[in-house]
Design a protein around this motif. Structure first.
Motif, short mmCIF file in Angstrom:
data_model
loop_
_atom_site.label_atom_id
_atom_site.label_comp_id
_atom_site.label_asym_id
_atom_site.label_seq_id
_atom_site.Cartn_x
_atom_site.Cartn_y
_atom_site.Cartn_z
N ILE A 1 0.84 -1.21 0.00
CA ILE A 1 0.00 0.00 0.00
C ILE A 1 0.87 1.25 0.00
N LEU A 2 1.86 1.28 0.88
CA LEU A 2 2.73 2.45 1.01
C LEU A 2 3.54 2.66 -0.26
N PHE A 3 4.08 1.59 -0.82
CA PHE A 3 4.89 1.72 -2.03
C PHE A 3 4.05 2.27 -3.18
N HIS A 4 2.87 1.71 -3.38
CA HIS A 4 2.02 2.18 -4.49
C HIS A 4 1.58 3.62 -4.27
N TYR A 5 1.30 3.98 -3.03
CA TYR A 5 0.89 5.35 -2.75
C TYR A 5 2.02 6.32 -3.09
N LEU A 6 3.24 6.01 -2.67
CA LEU A 6 4.37 6.90 -2.91
C LEU A 6 4.84 6.85 -4.35
#
Length: 355
Positions: free
Chosen positions: A169-174
């Motif tokens: 989730i964090l990787f795709h968001y960033l």
């Protein structure tokens, strides 16, 4: 414990990565049927990270304690000699061409390039993954001694899977906020940062723990393995806006690795043949030396000395380099990797016997 049928899969992943680096985008590899595979074959690195986590558990699961220094010595004996050979080979060429950056060389020498903004792919592009692996190596003895030997693997499922999920989730968001730097790291840097790949190693560890506790379920899983490979290809063909670079395909790679490990069908019998195992053994050299071969055997040199045009003779030039790369990987495995690794292991064993 060694699971030999997994060894050849490393060769397949390494070759696909070579195709991705040097064939992707070229007309010979961009037809409608194969374009998606070569364009996204860099997911082979994600497979390496997950497999590394899995294999570490398999290799050490009988030990009650992993000695940090012995572990790191064995790891360096495995990877650093050929890693250094690739680094020095490129250094020599860059010095001759007056294109050397000694800062980049030092970062690669100590395998810390992925921790420095905009430096992940300097000097030897392929070496970034070894910088990430070093992070895993440093952590593994701590993880093994503090958690894996003291906590039932079932209690580790939720925290590790949750960490993997949050990481995605964090990787795709960033990643899709392309102009949003974090602590001086660009979104491109995040693709190579060790912290964003830790989820792959941990989920591989979890898969290894599962396998150790279910290793009696051996039978023919050929049909399931073929089905999972088909699902991986479908995911690459239709990514629906997702990025698979940082472990998202673990949902398919994990069952694939476990089923290959438990399989006793045709695939295992084929992959356990000596020739296939040997190809898997040379896969590290194949991966880390690829840019050395392509830079030394440049289009300019091929045209100058052999009259091979990079456009008209691209396919021949590509497979010529690939053949040379495989040959060089065989030589480094036989005369550098294996002798140095054996010498270091024998030296360690001798010191222990003296004590």
């Amino acid at each position: 414990m060694r699971i030999e049928q997994l060894t050849f899969t490393r060769f397949v992943a390494a070759v696909l990565i070579v195709f991705h680096h040097f064939g992707s985008g070229k007309m010979h590899f961009t037809n409608e049927y194969t374009r998606f595979l070569f364009k996204q074959a860099n997911v082979g690195v994600s497979y390496f990270f997950i497999l590394s986590g899995f294999v570490m558990i398999i290799a050490y699961h009988k030990k009650m304690h992993v000695n940090f220094m012995d572990y790191m010595r064995n790891r360096f004996a495995r990877i650093y000699p050929v890693y250094l050979l690739a680094l020095l080979s490129l250094l020599a060429l860059f010095v001759i061409s007056n294109q050397v950056s000694y800062v980049d060389f030092v970062l690669n020498l100590f395998m810390v390039q992925t921790w420095v903004p905009s430096k992940a792919l300097v000097f030897n592009n392929a070496a970034w993954s070894l910088s990430v692996e070093l992070f895993f190596y440093v952590l593994f003895p701590l993880l093994y001694n503090r958690f894996y030997t003291k906590i039932n693997y079932k209690k580790l499922i939720v925290p590790i899977v949750l960490f993997w999920f949050i990481s995605q989730i964090l990787f795709h968001y960033l990643f899709f906020k392309e102009s949003y730097p974090i602590l001086f790291y660009s979104t491109e840097d995040l693709k190579y940062h060790p912290v964003f790949h830790l989820n792959e190693f941990l989920i591989g560890n979890l898969a290894g723990l599962y396998f150790i506790n279910n290793s009696n379920k051996i039978k023919n899983y050929d049909i399931f393995i073929f089905s999972l490979v088909a699902l991986v290809l479908l995911a690459l063909k239709f990514p629906i806006g997702l990025n698979f670079h940082n472990g998202l395909l673990a949902v398919l790679f994990i069952p694939l690795i476990i089923l290959i490990s438990l399989n006793n069908g045709f695939i295992t019998k084929l992959f356990n043949k000596k020739a296939f195992i040997f190809l898997g053994e040379i896969s590290f050299g194949l991966y880390i030396l690829q840019f050395v071969v392509w830079i030394y055997i440049s289009d300019y040199r091929l045209n100058k000395y052999f009259g091979l045009d990079k456009g008209e003779d691209f396919l021949f030039c590509f497979f010529l380099r690939l053949a040379i790369l495989i040959g060089l990987s065989v030589l480094t495995y036989l005369y550098i990797e294996t002798p140095i690794r054996n010498k270091i292991k024998n030296s360690t064993r001798y010191k222990k016997e003296k004590k």
